[in-house]
Design an enzyme around this catalytic site. Structure first.
Site, PDB file in Angstrom:
ATOM      1  N   HIS A 308       0.848  -1.180   0.000  1.00 50.53           N
ATOM      2  CA  HIS A 308       0.000   0.000   0.000  1.00 50.53           C
ATOM      3  C   HIS A 308       0.885   1.231   0.000  1.00 50.53           C
ATOM      4  CE1 HIS A 308      -3.137   2.858   1.115  1.00 50.53           C
ATOM      5  NE2 HIS A 308      -3.975   1.946   0.669  1.00 50.53           N
ATOM      6  N   ASP A 366      -8.045  -5.266  -0.006  1.00 48.20           N
ATOM      7  CA  ASP A 366      -8.600  -5.906  -1.186  1.00 48.20           C
ATOM      8  C   ASP A 366      -8.278  -7.391  -1.256  1.00 48.20           C
ATOM      9  OD1 ASP A 366      -9.920  -3.745  -2.100  1.00 48.20           O
ATOM     10  OD2 ASP A 366      -8.192  -2.939  -3.146  1.00 48.20           O
TER      11      ASP A 366
END
Ligand code: CMC
Length: 431
Positions: A308, A366
């Site tokens: 991320h 996700d």
């Protein structure tokens, strides 16, 4: 005695420039370079905006090193555990948790705006059946500005509010219709006696010949997916919404721009890409091969669902999502699903592998949301539309905040030009 304002001094060619420093409620100080070009004649260079704050905001705070995410000050874990999506929508939009009467009024307003203008059905029919639901959503949400003229005047606070409610209310209907269209089933109308998440599940999975009984565990998991994706500060799609809005574009056009940006595999498209990767890996014994590819500098392959831009610790949304994944998988009894076996082994290996540890690449939200949605029966192509419908409230809250910020102006970055210097046009016969 109040503290003296902080400044930083920048020296260019022996000349000093004092730059103000702003201190946020929490997080690193921010150097104010707004007057730098005017005073010193230089630009700053920051591709990907890794060190640049584009706005002031009071909505969401992230500390990526510590793995903290708060909305209006409330930690995401508490909101996902004790609140629910529409209450979080209210919080994001209006800045405070609602009392019982405020919540009831808000829920009623959203519930009563879920239907689409009937003529919009024709719009859906113009798409090919094999269109990606995100392509349909970009088009249909953009087209809302052609159907709801009474809420496109951004200078009118009431119209802004109506547009906000319409977008939050209609997005699940649009996403479900996009799905139904691509599988050739009739559209299912929303039902006002169902909550937001149950309504969405029913619009996706009921058919006129047979209604869909909403399981409360699945509805709760769906609501959590919405809540965990509701807002995430100045990410790529939110910044896109703000940039589109900075020119004065109407709210439906701005949200369509956000949906387009979200579609990319490095952003909202990662949940689809992650599940497709798990399918490509196929079995636990092939995981090492893919881990080696992810580490190979000459191979563009990345482990989707890992890493991320901001979180260099466990994504706090992923922690809650993992719990939800466990609940849903237990309910649906899919322990022997090879895809889920690959997912859990990949998670274990990546969390202990030195490459992933050193680069602080943790499973992100996700990774787990894809697993839940797959178990619920959604095709991978619906994963990003579900992210888009959840994030709509974040986009809208940031859009509202931007419009009421007196300092906001049209977004217009500069560049480091490395092309040819001025040269004369050459006639075609002399080239
Ligand atoms: N697999 C393997 N290596 C990776 C990965 C990955 N998923 N992500 C980053 N790296 C490596 C990268 O190669 C680089 O190595 P080096 O330092 O040797 O050059 C290092 O880690 C830093 O990567 P970066 O590209 O500079 O980091 P970034 O902040 O620009 O990218 C990211 C963040 C999310 C785009 C990236 O981690 C990625 O592509 N992840 C996979 C896609 C994904 O799951 N995206 C969903 C993000 S969460 C949902 C959302 O917010 O939209």
């Amino acid at each position: 005695m109040s503290e003296a304002p902080k400044t930083a001094t920048l020296t260019i060619d022996g000349k000093n420039y004092d730059l103000p420093i702003h201190s946020p409620t929490t997080g690193p100080d921010v150097l104010d370079i707004r007057k730098l070009y005017g005073q010193a004649g230089v630009f700053t260079y920051d591709p990907g905006f890794t060190s640049t704050a584009s706005c002031e905001s009071t909505i969401t705070y992230i500390d990526g090193e510590e793995g903290i995410l708060t909305h209006r000050g409330y930690p995401i874990g508490e909101l996902a555990g004790q609140s629910h999506y529409l209450e979080v929508c209210y919080l994001l939009l209006y800045g405070a948790l609602p009392n019982a009467a405020e919540l009831e009024e808000f829920e009623t307003t959203i519930t009563r705006h879920t239907m689409l203008h009937e003529q919009m059905v024709n719009f859906f029919r113009g798409f090919r059946r094999d269109a990606h639901p995100m392509a349909i959503m970009v088009g249909v949400v953009g087209a809302m500005s052609a159907f709801y003229h009474d809420s496109t005047d951004i200078s009118d606070p009431r119209q802004r509010e109506v547009a906000s409610h319409r977008l939050i209310a209609k997005m699940p209907t649009i996403a479900a219709m996009a799905y139904k269209y691509t599988i050739g089933q009739p559209f299912i109308s929303p039902r006002n006696d169902l909550d937001y998440a149950s309504n969405f599940l029913r619009m996706c999975f009921a058919v006129p010949a047979e209604d869909y009984e909403v399981n409360p565990i699945l509805s709760r998991a769906m609501d959590r997916i919405f809540t965990l994706h509701a807002d995430h500060e100045q990410n790529a799609s939110t910044s896109t919404v703000r940039l589109a809005s900075s020119s004065g574009a109407n709210p439906f056009a701005c949200i369509a721009a956000g949906i387009a940006c979200l579609w990319g595999p490095a952003h909202g498209g990662a949940n689809q890409a992650c599940l497709e990767m798990l399918k490509e890996i196929g079995s636990v014994d092939r995981i090492p091969e893919f881990i080696e590819r992810a580490k190979d500098k000459n191979d563009p392959f990345r482990l989707m669902g890992f890493g991320h831009r901001v979180y260099k610790n466990m994504d706090p949304r992923a922690t809650v999502m993992k719990q939800s994944a466990d609940e849903v998988l237990e309910l649906l009894g899919v322990d022997d699903n090879p895809l889920l076996q690959v997912a859990s082994e990949l998670e274990r290996i990546a969390l202990s592998d030195p490459y992933f540890k050193e680069k602080k690449l943790f499973p992100n939200v996700d990774f787990y949301s894809g697993i839940i949605l797959e178990a619920m029966g959604f095709p991978t192509s619906m994963f990003t539309p579900i992210f888009a419908l959840s994030r709509t409230v974040g986009w809208i809250s940031q859009w509202k905040e931007q419009l009421s910020d007196p300092a906001h102006k049209i977004g217009r970055p500069r560049q480091l030009y490395l092309g040819e210097d001025v040269r004369s046009y050459t006639d075609i016969e002399n080239r």
